[in-house]
Write a protein that holds these residues in place. Structure first.
Motif, PDB file in Angstrom:
ATOM      1  N   LEU A 141       0.839  -1.195   0.000  1.00 11.34           N
ATOM      2  CA  LEU A 141       0.000   0.000   0.000  1.00 11.34           C
ATOM      3  C   LEU A 141       0.875   1.247   0.000  1.00 11.34           C
ATOM      4  O   LEU A 141       1.845   1.335   0.742  1.00 11.34           O
ATOM      5  N   TYR A 142       0.555   2.180  -0.854  1.00 11.82           N
ATOM      6  CA  TYR A 142       1.141   3.513  -0.756  1.00 11.82           C
ATOM      7  C   TYR A 142       0.223   4.504  -1.444  1.00 11.82           C
ATOM      8  O   TYR A 142      -0.730   4.120  -2.132  1.00 11.82           O
ATOM      9  N   TRP A 143       0.474   5.794  -1.242  1.00 10.44           N
ATOM     10  CA  TRP A 143      -0.357   6.849  -1.815  1.00 10.44           C
ATOM     11  C   TRP A 143       0.309   7.371  -3.079  1.00 10.44           C
ATOM     12  O   TRP A 143       1.445   7.828  -3.063  1.00 10.44           O
ATOM     13  N   GLU A 144      -0.437   7.295  -4.177  1.00 12.31           N
ATOM     14  CA  GLU A 144       0.085   7.752  -5.462  1.00 12.31           C
ATOM     15  C   GLU A 144      -0.747   8.932  -5.953  1.00 12.31           C
ATOM     16  O   GLU A 144      -1.852   9.183  -5.465  1.00 12.31           O
ATOM     17  N   TYR A 145      -0.211   9.630  -6.927  1.00 10.45           N
ATOM     18  CA  TYR A 145      -0.892  10.772  -7.529  1.00 10.45           C
ATOM     19  C   TYR A 145      -1.465  10.342  -8.880  1.00 10.45           C
ATOM     20  O   TYR A 145      -0.773   9.710  -9.680  1.00 10.45           O
ATOM     21  N   THR A 146      -2.722  10.688  -9.127  1.00 14.84           N
ATOM     22  CA  THR A 146      -3.393  10.212 -10.329  1.00 14.84           C
ATOM     23  C   THR A 146      -2.636  10.580 -11.598  1.00 14.84           C
ATOM     24  O   THR A 146      -2.480   9.759 -12.501  1.00 14.84           O
ATOM     25  N   GLY A 147      -2.162  11.821 -11.688  1.00 11.81           N
ATOM     26  CA  GLY A 147      -1.451  12.265 -12.878  1.00 11.81           C
ATOM     27  C   GLY A 147      -0.153  11.524 -13.107  1.00 11.81           C
ATOM     28  O   GLY A 147       0.243  11.269 -14.256  1.00 11.81           O
ATOM     29  N   THR A 148       0.526  11.166 -12.029  1.00 13.04           N
ATOM     30  CA  THR A 148       1.778  10.425 -12.147  1.00 13.04           C
ATOM     31  C   THR A 148       1.546   9.056 -12.758  1.00 13.04           C
ATOM     32  O   THR A 148       2.273   8.621 -13.658  1.00 13.04           O
ATOM     33  N   SER A 149       0.518   8.365 -12.290  1.00 11.29           N
ATOM     34  CA  SER A 149       0.217   7.051 -12.849  1.00 11.29           C
ATOM     35  C   SER A 149      -0.228   7.169 -14.296  1.00 11.29           C
ATOM     36  O   SER A 149       0.173   6.377 -15.150  1.00 11.29           O
TER      37      SER A 149
ATOM     38  N   LEU B 136      -6.747   1.106 -15.751  1.00  8.25           N
ATOM     39  CA  LEU B 136      -5.484   0.595 -16.276  1.00  8.25           C
ATOM     40  C   LEU B 136      -4.669  -0.121 -15.206  1.00  8.25           C
ATOM     41  O   LEU B 136      -4.101  -1.193 -15.452  1.00  8.25           O
ATOM     42  N   ASP B 137      -4.602   0.455 -14.012  1.00 10.31           N
ATOM     43  CA  ASP B 137      -3.842  -0.193 -12.946  1.00 10.31           C
ATOM     44  C   ASP B 137      -4.570  -1.398 -12.378  1.00 10.31           C
ATOM     45  O   ASP B 137      -3.944  -2.325 -11.843  1.00 10.31           O
ATOM     46  N   GLY B 138      -5.896  -1.400 -12.494  1.00  5.78           N
ATOM     47  CA  GLY B 138      -6.654  -2.565 -12.060  1.00  5.78           C
ATOM     48  C   GLY B 138      -6.272  -3.804 -12.848  1.00  5.78           C
ATOM     49  O   GLY B 138      -6.287  -4.919 -12.314  1.00  5.78           O
TER      50      GLY B 138
ATOM     51  N   PRO C 141      -2.222  18.082 -15.518  1.00  6.93           N
ATOM     52  CA  PRO C 141      -3.242  17.085 -15.150  1.00  6.93           C
ATOM     53  C   PRO C 141      -3.470  17.093 -13.644  1.00  6.93           C
ATOM     54  O   PRO C 141      -2.706  17.687 -12.885  1.00  6.93           O
ATOM     55  N   ALA C 142      -4.563  16.472 -13.234  1.00  2.00           N
ATOM     56  CA  ALA C 142      -4.841  16.348 -11.806  1.00  2.00           C
ATOM     57  C   ALA C 142      -3.854  15.375 -11.168  1.00  2.00           C
ATOM     58  O   ALA C 142      -3.499  14.363 -11.764  1.00  2.00           O
ATOM     59  N   TYR C 143      -3.417  15.711  -9.966  1.00  2.00           N
ATOM     60  CA  TYR C 143      -2.526  14.839  -9.203  1.00  2.00           C
ATOM     61  C   TYR C 143      -3.163  14.568  -7.837  1.00  2.00           C
ATOM     62  O   TYR C 143      -2.615  14.928  -6.801  1.00  2.00           O
ATOM     63  N   ALA C 144      -4.348  13.961  -7.873  1.00  2.00           N
ATOM     64  CA  ALA C 144      -5.059  13.676  -6.630  1.00  2.00           C
ATOM     65  C   ALA C 144      -4.324  12.605  -5.825  1.00  2.00           C
ATOM     66  O   ALA C 144      -4.017  11.528  -6.335  1.00  2.00           O
ATOM     67  N   LEU C 145      -4.049  12.911  -4.580  1.00  2.00           N
ATOM     68  CA  LEU C 145      -3.366  11.988  -3.676  1.00  2.00           C
ATOM     69  C   LEU C 145      -4.334  10.880  -3.270  1.00  2.00           C
ATOM     70  O   LEU C 145      -5.377  11.145  -2.670  1.00  2.00           O
ATOM     71  N   THR C 146      -3.982   9.636  -3.600  1.00  2.00           N
ATOM     72  CA  THR C 146      -4.926   8.523  -3.477  1.00  2.00           C
ATOM     73  C   THR C 146      -4.239   7.263  -2.955  1.00  2.00           C
ATOM     74  O   THR C 146      -3.160   6.908  -3.428  1.00  2.00           O
ATOM     75  N   PRO C 147      -4.861   6.565  -2.005  1.00  2.00           N
ATOM     76  CA  PRO C 147      -4.283   5.287  -1.564  1.00  2.00           C
ATOM     77  C   PRO C 147      -4.463   4.208  -2.637  1.00  2.00           C
ATOM     78  O   PRO C 147      -5.557   4.053  -3.194  1.00  2.00           O
ATOM     79  N   VAL C 148      -3.394   3.491  -2.914  1.00  2.00           N
ATOM     80  CA  VAL C 148      -3.426   2.396  -3.894  1.00  2.00           C
ATOM     81  C   VAL C 148      -2.942   1.135  -3.190  1.00  2.00           C
ATOM     82  O   VAL C 148      -1.881   1.131  -2.556  1.00  2.00           O
ATOM     83  N   VAL C 149      -3.704   0.060  -3.312  1.00  2.00           N
ATOM     84  CA  VAL C 149      -3.385  -1.168  -2.595  1.00  2.00           C
ATOM     85  C   VAL C 149      -3.401  -2.339  -3.564  1.00  2.00           C
ATOM     86  O   VAL C 149      -4.163  -2.353  -4.535  1.00  2.00           O
ATOM     87  N   ARG C 150      -2.556  -3.317  -3.311  1.00  2.00           N
ATOM     88  CA  ARG C 150      -2.546  -4.517  -4.135  1.00  2.00           C
ATOM     89  C   ARG C 150      -3.853  -5.289  -3.937  1.00  2.00           C
ATOM     90  O   ARG C 150      -4.375  -5.402  -2.831  1.00  2.00           O
TER      91      ARG C 150
END
Length: 293
Positions: free
Chosen positions: A75-83, A106-108, A230-239
């Motif tokens: 788990l970590y927090w990623e930015y939407t625009g970065t991904s 796409l990441d799903g 682009p938007a860089y919304a800070l979001t938790p991403v988990v496996r």
């Protein structure tokens, strides 16, 4: 630290996927203040919920992402625009919601689940000193472009990554139809950009929208009136595997995400970068103030 980073890099590149276990979560984080804070917030929050947490903060962005794909980070927090841009090579202009939906899809496909985005949008921005804005009347990036094209002799500071990246300096100039000579652009560490702008060594500096030094140093963020960034919304991403082993984690992380916005993150960042509080103390006090610890 160098030895630790070398080891983590090796783990990320090894491609070995670890199996997820219930209540055991490896939390990752990047190597700048906001990410260090959010990694500490997440670690202390989950420990308070009786998770067995291992924190691996201070990692490079690409290494961290690869480590999550390989199962070394849960788990970590990623930015939407970065991904969107860096990990999925999407360069079309999308709204904030479209950006989130696209990276979620796409990441799903890679086994990564994007949970609910926070209201903290740590996008790139250009800023000037308040006094300079009042003197020049520059308030938007279009105003800035006009001033450059009118040969006002403005100087800029930015980090090397932004200078070179696909959503960075050259495309920005193309979008707003202006051109700055190399001699008028100083490339330096991100932290030094704020100091150079504050000390009037440059006229315009690259900043991150949620950085606490913006209000502390009396900077004005110029409006991106053509919506280049682009938007860089800070979001938790988990496996996906981790979430399957810990289904309650989704609601718990969404609850934390709902508490974060630009002002909140700027305040937390300022407490570390300006007031020199420790990352752990700042994270702990935030959780206690919100009855999460």
């Amino acid at each position: 630290m160098k030895t630790l980073m070398t080891a983590l890099t090796g783990l990320a590149l090894a491609g070995t996927v670890a199996s997820a276990s219930a209540n055991e979560v490896v939390v990752g984080g990047k190597n700048f203040t906001e990410q260090q804070i959010i990694a500490s917030l997440t670690t202390q929050y989950l420990e308070g919920l009786d998770y067995d947490v291992e924190k691996r903060a201070g990692m490079g962005s690409a290494v961290l992402r690869q480590a999550q794909e390989n199962g070394q980070i849960d788990l970590y927090w990623e930015y939407t625009g970065t991904s969107l841009i860096n990990y999925n090579d999407v360069t079309e202009s999308l709204s904030a919601d479209e950006t989130y939906q696209r990276v979620k899809e796409l990441d799903g496909e890679k086994g990564l689940v994007w949970l609910e985005p926070s209201a903290a949008n740590n996008t790139y921005a250009l800023a000037m000193r308040q006094a300079s804005v009042e003197e020049t009347g520059i308030q938007t990036l279009s105003d800035l472009a006009a001033a450059v094209n009118d040969e006002k002799g403005l100087s800029f500071a930015m980090n090397a990554e932004f200078y070179a990246r696909e959503d960075g300096w050259r495309p920005l100039q193309q979008a707003y139809d202006f051109r700055v000579g190399r001699s008028d652009v100083k490339r330096m560490d991100s932290g030094l950009v704020y100091q150079a702008l504050r000390d009037a060594q440059v006229d315009v500096g690259l900043v991150f929208a949620t950085d606490g030094r913006i209000p502390a140093f009396d900077f004005v963020v110029l409006e991106d009136d053509q919506n280049f960034f682009p938007a860089y919304a800070l979001t938790p991403v988990v496996r996906e595997e981790t979430l399957a082993a810990n289904p309650e984690l989704e609601g718990q992380m969404n609850a934390l995400s709902s508490l974060l916005d630009d002002e909140t993150m700027a305040t937390l960042n300022a407490r570390v970068d300006v007031e020199r509080e420790t990352i752990e103390d700042v994270a702990e006090s935030f959780l206690k103030d919100n009855d999460l610890l």
